[in-house]
Design an enzyme around this catalytic site. Structure first.
Site, PDB file in Angstrom:
ATOM      1  N   GLU A 278      -8.985 -10.149   3.531  1.00 43.92           N
ATOM      2  CA  GLU A 278      -8.277 -10.853   2.466  1.00 43.92           C
ATOM      3  C   GLU A 278      -7.560  -9.874   1.543  1.00 43.92           C
ATOM      4  O   GLU A 278      -6.453 -10.149   1.055  1.00 43.92           O
ATOM      5  CB  GLU A 278      -9.255 -11.710   1.660  1.00 43.92           C
ATOM      6  CG  GLU A 278      -9.925 -12.828   2.451  1.00 43.92           C
ATOM      7  CD  GLU A 278      -8.927 -13.792   3.077  1.00 43.92           C
ATOM      8  OE1 GLU A 278      -7.824 -13.960   2.517  1.00 43.92           O
ATOM      9  OE2 GLU A 278      -9.241 -14.351   4.136  1.00 43.92           O
ATOM     10  N   HIS A 281      -4.195  -8.862   2.858  1.00 44.68           N
ATOM     11  CA  HIS A 281      -3.096  -9.774   2.506  1.00 44.68           C
ATOM     12  C   HIS A 281      -2.511  -9.417   1.150  1.00 44.68           C
ATOM     13  O   HIS A 281      -1.291  -9.431   0.954  1.00 44.68           O
ATOM     14  CB  HIS A 281      -3.609 -11.219   2.475  1.00 44.68           C
ATOM     15  CG  HIS A 281      -3.877 -11.803   3.821  1.00 44.68           C
ATOM     16  ND1 HIS A 281      -2.935 -11.817   4.827  1.00 44.68           N
ATOM     17  CD2 HIS A 281      -4.980 -12.408   4.338  1.00 44.68           C
ATOM     18  CE1 HIS A 281      -3.440 -12.405   5.899  1.00 44.68           C
ATOM     19  NE2 HIS A 281      -4.684 -12.760   5.627  1.00 44.68           N
ATOM     20  N   GLU A 357      -1.797 -12.189   9.803  1.00 41.79           N
ATOM     21  CA  GLU A 357      -3.241 -12.188   9.968  1.00 41.79           C
ATOM     22  C   GLU A 357      -3.697 -11.007  10.830  1.00 41.79           C
ATOM     23  O   GLU A 357      -4.735 -10.395  10.557  1.00 41.79           O
ATOM     24  CB  GLU A 357      -3.705 -13.506  10.601  1.00 41.79           C
ATOM     25  CG  GLU A 357      -3.482 -14.732   9.737  1.00 41.79           C
ATOM     26  CD  GLU A 357      -4.284 -14.697   8.446  1.00 41.79           C
ATOM     27  OE1 GLU A 357      -5.320 -13.999   8.407  1.00 41.79           O
ATOM     28  OE2 GLU A 357      -3.882 -15.368   7.484  1.00 41.79           O
TER      29      GLU A 357
END
Length: 420
Positions: A278, A281, A357
């Site tokens: 995460e 990102h 991703e």
């Protein structure tokens, strides 16, 4: 009208038949023979019962998705074809002389009608999920979420449609461009308020109870130059057995969130891998890239919607009982076209998302250096959600914003072997 209605029902039935054949008869989800016995082969980490359940559940879930997406378009089409949209406009016109009030009344009846018609399908999906022990949510709680969904979407639609109609009536030829300009600050506003206003309507968020784990996560965040001060957990175990973690919001409202199901099922090292993903990102600014891509697509989508509405109303306006693009009666047509264009663009948006991703996965493995935790995390995600490791092609193209678990485990394995 009868011909159009019969044709639309027939097309929808044949489409559903094709999807059933594709998912239940034609497609297989096993891994290629050369990968048998590898970490990506579900037979190496799932029990026999889990293999059967994941196969059955995934097929049913995917079939429901593909038949329910056009179901909403079908509802809008029937509302137009039967003159219901025209009648609802007449009811709303009789309530007030103010345009905003008329729009609110019309939207209420339209939203209520669509919700009631679609509710049995939503309930079916809920019952199937419960039967496979993915959903743990009690029916009263599920209904409460449905009611919250209705009012949140309704209130948001009032704001959007009132502004949209004003733009169409004032700038009939260029409304789509001005609507796009306004969507930019509105999108960022929604992203900013979602963690503090919308998400808490559905679940309770609170600081992570495991302070030692929080310290490890914040240490990772500091290493990545992410200004995070707290990690939040949310009580999703009341609703699901699935696992998830995410970063939400922008600016000062950014939050790192862990589902309690993730905390209960995964080890600290596996959780740290997810958190590093995460953070990847955030570091690579995927949120802003995603917003920019969304805005670019929405510009083209609004323009296409404008052109298609003009074309359809010009040719079939009498049949659909739409006199002008400026009328409330045309709103179901607008929503139907937006839905179709969104679905049509999903292969592109999903491709971009899968690339992001994968980049975040690579960032996470470089940051943690824990190959074993990365692989077991993906295996646990498959088991908890009864997910197909290697789904059929159409499912991947239209549904997967992440690489398949088969792909994710394999490129982690390939990278690990190349380092050795």
């Amino acid at each position: 009208m009868r011909k159009w209605l019969t044709a639309s029902v027939l097309v929808y039935f044949l489409y559903g038949l094709f999807m059933y054949w594709y998912l239940f008869v034609m497609s297989g989800s096993g891994v290629p023979e050369s990968y048998a016995g590898s970490s990506a082969d579900p037979q190496t980490f799932m029990t026999g019962r889990e293999l059967i359940l994941s196969e059955d559940y995934s097929k049913i879930k995917n079939f429901l998705y593909f038949v329910t997406v056009p179901f909403e378009w079908f509802i809008f089409f029937i509302i137009l074809l039967t003159g219901l949209s025209y009648k609802m406009q007449s009811w709303s016109n009789a309530t007030s002389k103010f345009s905003a009030v008329k729009t609110s009344v019309y939207l209420f009846w339209l939203s209520l009608l669509v919700t009631v018609v679609a509710l049995p399908v939503e309930w079916l999906g809920y019952k199937i999920s419960v039967s496979y022990h993915i959903t743990t949510q009690a029916f009263p709680s599920w209904m409460k979420d449905q009611v919250i969904d209705f009012w949140v979407n309704y209130l948001m639609m009032i704001l959007i449609v009132v502004v949209l109609l004003w733009l169409i009536r004032k700038y009939e030829k260029k409304w789509w461009l001005y609507a796009w300009f306004l969507s930019i600050p509105f999108s960022f506003f929604l992203m900013f308020v979602q963690p503090v206003l919308i998400d808490p309507l559905y679940n309770d968020f609170y600081p992570l109870k495991n302070q030692q784990l929080e310290e490890k996560i914040l240490a990772l965040a500091d290493e990545a130059n992410i200004p995070a001060k707290h990690v939040y957990e949310v009580n999703m175990s009341e609703k699901t057995n699935a696992l998830n973690a995410y970063v939400t919001g922008v600016g000062s409202n950014s939050r790192i969130v862990l589902w309690d199901t993730t905390l209960n099922r995964l080890s600290d090292n596996e959780i740290l891998f997810i958190m590093a993903h995460e953070m990847g990102h955030y570091v690579m600014k995927h949120i802003y890239v995603g917003v920019a891509g969304y805005l670019l697509l929405s510009l083209g989508g609004l323009y296409l919607t404008h052109r298609l509405m003009k074309l359809i109303i010009g040719r079939w306006g009498t049949l659909l009982k739409i006199k002008s693009i400026k009328d409330l009666t045309a709103l179901p047509l607008f929503l139907m076209l937006i839905g179709i264009l969104t679905f049509a663009s999903s292969p592109l948006t999903n491709t971009v998302s899968r690339y992001q991703e994968k980049s975040a996965d690579m960032y996470a493995i470089e940051m943690t250096g824990d190959h074993e935790a990365a692989v077991t995390t993906f295996q646990e995600l498959a088991k908890a959600g009864l997910s197909q490791v290697n789904p059929p092609t159409l499912v991947k193209i239209f549904r997967y914003g992440h690489p398949t678990l088969f792909e994710r485990i394999n490129y982690l394995e390939d990278g690990h072997e190349s380092k050795e």
